[in-house]
Scaffold this active site. Structure first.
Site, short mmCIF file in Angstrom:
data_model
loop_
_atom_site.label_atom_id
_atom_site.label_comp_id
_atom_site.label_asym_id
_atom_site.label_seq_id
_atom_site.Cartn_x
_atom_site.Cartn_y
_atom_site.Cartn_z
N GLU A 180 -59.49 3.96 -37.36
CA GLU A 180 -59.91 4.86 -36.87
C GLU A 180 -59.74 5.93 -37.38
O GLU A 180 -59.78 7.45 -36.61
CB GLU A 180 -58.71 4.51 -35.39
CG GLU A 180 -59.52 3.63 -34.42
CD GLU A 180 -58.56 2.83 -33.56
OE1 GLU A 180 -57.11 2.31 -34.09
OE2 GLU A 180 -58.63 2.56 -32.55
N GLU A 214 -58.42 -5.14 -33.13
CA GLU A 214 -57.62 -5.71 -31.94
C GLU A 214 -57.82 -6.42 -30.85
O GLU A 214 -57.13 -7.50 -31.11
CB GLU A 214 -57.83 -4.66 -31.53
CG GLU A 214 -57.25 -2.94 -32.43
CD GLU A 214 -58.18 -2.17 -33.46
OE1 GLU A 214 -59.25 -3.10 -33.71
OE2 GLU A 214 -57.65 -1.58 -34.31
#
Ligand SMILES: NC(=O)c1ccc[n+]([C@@H]2O[C@H](COP(=O)([O-])OP(=O)(O)OC[C@H]3O[C@@H](n4cnc5c(N)ncnc54)[C@H](O)[C@@H]3O)[C@@H](O)[C@H]2O)c1
Length: 704
Positions: free
Chosen positions: A110, A130
């Site tokens: 990210e 995730e």
């Protein structure tokens, strides 16, 4: 403060500054790191000679995201947060290129995606895993990835959670350039300098999303409902990616935060975190020092080329280890070798493996008809018939032929490893159980059975071997069935009782799969073959308490010659060539007859009762196993059931599941059942924890 964040000019492209984050061991964004990166970025911005910034990680080279060690702790108010830093990188007037090396997973990726460009070294692993922790990415990944790769590739990465390598990342537009030289920092600087010269592209947030066909989301939901049945996070991930196509960027970020918040506090996310941390504990054994020497295992002999022996041989070949596979007869050996060759050829056909690799692995396994041919191997894994006399004669021969220092392992499912070890005389210290699960080349679980006299060095070697093979290697003690099969057998017994009391195989299986089990118990038993369990029940009949309830349904089915899928009948009926279970009226008749003979009056069984009895019984057996020291941790029992028996990871395993129900509730249910049913006396440890208001996770912490 053990980190440094430095700013330097690149040697070959002085107009490019390099910010290097050094925060061992994984360059996580600990408290202070985001602030330091912002400070270096501001310094670079203040320098008029600088035209761009390369952001890279030092040390290991990998970029981690948020620091797991500070999760749940308060972030100091005056310290810039990770998301503030991400926004600063993205909105920076100076273009930033992230250099990704080794791995950029989760928050690490990210950060990279918030930069204007991404340069990666070829083998770098990129991913948004995730979902495997029960959450969607929470740092803007669901909004930025589709802007870089288009919708489908973003869905694949975010919903599936598996990493891709940098080359694939380059193909899908996630990576702008690959840096293959031995100075990737300068390569990244050169790439950024060229972009500065040719004109900059807009920041990620300002890019539009390609491939916004709404049917993509519907089909992603259909696939998730099948492959990730019962899980909330994959659906949240899909919603977020969809939001990237319908909402402005900042609204999309808010949407992602909301979904993240909903998931992160769910029982599912807690269960998946539990499973994640449980895996980090495996191999930790009290009294086993970290520096215990391990024996090298470069060559292996597998004895028995049946179902298990061939699968076990493939486990080693998959890890690049040469195997001598031994049988008594040429015919059986040929069958085993051809099963291996066919499996690899099939993998090559399905493009799971290159044909060269399939060939290489096949040729790593060579056949032999005598154990003396493998006498200088570093490890032997015995996978002959499950018969104590046969095993003992194999081990006594091994004791005399194997080179000193060779590890002697048995794949027994139930037998007493101490007794097997005793047949090796003074080599009992070399003996250990390596209990693989079927199909051994696929199933992750491996029980490492520590016998009374197993030397620490042998135990440490088995643990290291488990890692090398990519297995979840759980250390267990000696008892009938060890951890997995012992817990499982109580589940098998109780679900059969439920039939006798009025449930049907399809009702029970429907409830169990709805709960999240990979398959229903009766469908699994039909798949595995009912004859093996039947033989085991007959062999151990003398151990049964004659006063306690015994259900004859499974035995009666077998007496008819119905052994499951392989005979076309078992608990279900299978039409010619089909693997689809169909209810069988003849089985219903057997069930009714057994109930009458057992003096049991049938009734309507509720779905709740099925769940409670099927899983409470597992929990109770797990508690006994812990109490006896057969498992080291409740979390090991959870991992065994998740990785060997299809228990849903998102429920964390049976011991974790009991914690979410509340041990007091579980004990109360057991006590009620024990008034009318055998086998329901709650284990003393379970009662004690329930009285103290604790969970098995508390027990694990207290006994760590
Ligand atoms: N099948 C399973 O699901 C499973 C799972 C875990 C563990 N196990 C255990 O693995 C072991 C093997 O089970 P399996 O299902 O592969 O059985 P199997 O019958 O398919 O294979 C056993 C093989 O061992 C060979 N064999 C017997 N004695 C031998 C000897 N002295 N030397 C060389 N070869 C010999 C036989 O010819 C046969 O090919 C058993 O101990 C079993 O309990 C089985």
């Amino acid at each position: 403060m053990s980190f440094t964040v430095s700013l330097e000019r690149d040697k070959t492209h002085p107009s490019i500054a390099v910010i290097t984050v050094d925060n061992p061991p994984v360059n996580a964004m600990s408290i202070g790191v985001p602030g330091a990166i912002i400070a270096r970025l501001e310094e670079a911005q203040a320098d008029r000679e600088i035209a761009g910034v390369v952001l890279c990680a030092g040390g290991s080279g990998g970029f981690a995201g948020a620091d797991i060690r500070v999760q749940g702790k308060a972030w100091p108010e005056d310290e810039p947060t990770l998301s503030e830093m991400v926004a600063r990188l993205e909105n920076s007037t100076l273009p930033v290129a992230a250099l990704l090396r080794r791995n950029a997973l989760g928050g690490g990726l990210e950060i990279g995606m918030a930069c204007r460009y991404r340069v990666a070294t070829p083998g770098t692993q990129l991913g948004q895993p995730e979902v495997k922790l029960g959450i969607p990415p929470g740092g803007g990944g669901t909004q930025r990835l589709p802007r870089l790769t288009g919708v489908q590739a973003a869905l694949d990465m975010i919903v599936g959670g598996d990493p891709i390598d940098a080359k694939k990342g380059h193909d899908i537009g996630l990576i702008d350039a690959l840096a293959a030289s031995d100075d990737p920092v300068s390569e990244a600087a050169a790439y950024l300098a060229s972009q500065v010269e040719s004109g900059l592209r807009p920041p990620t947030r300002d890019r539009s999303v390609d491939g916004t066909d709404p049917t993509l989301f519907e089909s992603a939901r259909t696939v998730a409902a099948r492959k990730q049945r019962g899980q909330l996070a994959p659906l949240a991930c899909i919603d977020c990616v969809e939001a990237s196509t319908t909402l402005p960027f900042d609204e999309g970020l808010k949407f992602e935060r909301q979904k993240f918040g909903e998931c992160v506090s769910s029982d599912q996310a807690a269960a998946m975190r539990h499973a994640f941390f449980a895996e980090r504990q495996i191999g930790k054994v009290p009294g086993l020092a970290k520096n215990t020497p391990v024996r090298d295992i470069n060559t292996v002999m597998v004895i028995g080329a049946g179902t298990m022996g061939s699968g076990i041989a493939m486990c080693f070949a998959n890890a690049g280890i040469a195997v001598t596979l031994v049988e008594r007869q040429q015919e059986a050996l040929d069958r085993g070798l051809s099963r291996i060759a066919k499996t690899y050829a099939g993998m090559a056909e399905k493009v799971r493996l290159s044909s060269e690799e399939a060939q290489r692995r096949t040729s790593l396994v060579t056949g032999a008809l005598s154990v003396t041919d493998g006498s200088d191997c570093d490890l032997v894994v015995e996978a002959v018939f499950e018969d104590m006399d046969v095993k003992k004669s194999v081990f006594s021969e091994l004791a005399s032929v194997m080179k000193p220092g060779a590890i002697l392992a048995t794949n027994t499912s139930y037998l007493d490893v101490d007794e097997i070890a005793a047949s090796t005389g003074d080599r009992a210290g070399d003996v250990v159980g390596l209990h693989f699960f079927s199909p051994a080349n696929i199933m992750k679980l491996m029980e490492i059975v520590r016998a009374e006299r197993t030397e620490l060095e042998v135990l440490a070697s088995a643990i290291a071997l488990g890692r090398k093979l990519g297995k979840i290697g759980i250390v267990v003690g000696v008892c009938n069935g060890f951890v997995g099969n012992r817990v499982y057998s109580t589940y098998v017994r109780e679900t059969e009782f439920l039939l006798e009391e009025g449930a049907t195989p399809s009702q029970v299986d429907g409830v169990l799969t709805e709960f999240g089990m990979a398959m229903g118990i009766f469908a699994v038993r039909d798949l595995a073959g009912l004859d093996i369990g039947w033989a085991n029940r007959k062999a151990t009949a003398h151990l049964r308490d004659p006063v306690k309830r015994y259900c004859k349904i499974g035995d009666t089915i077998c007496e008819n010659g119905w052994f499951g899928q392989k005979t076309g009948r078992g608990f279900y009926l299978y039409e010619e060539g089909s693997r689809t279970p169909k209810p069988d009226p003849d089985v219903d008749a057997i069930i009714s007859k057994c109930a009458v003979e057992g003096g049991i009056s049938q009734r309507q069984i509720s779905n709740e009762e099925i769940v409670e009895r099927a899983f409470d019984i597992m929990v109770n057996e797990g508690a006994k196993i812990l109490e006896e020291g057969i498992a080291l941790r409740a979390s090991d029992i959870d991992l065994a059931m998740i990785n060997g028996y299809g228990f849903p990871r998102w429920r964390g395993g049976p011991m974790c599941w009991a914690g979410t129900i509340g041990l007091g509730t579980v004990v109360a249910r057991m006590r009620k059942l024990s008034e009318t049913h055998d086998f329901w006396e709650p284990a003393p440890l379970l009662v004690r924890l329930a009285e103290e208001g604790k969970t098995f996770a508390d027990w694990d912490r207290e006994n760590a």
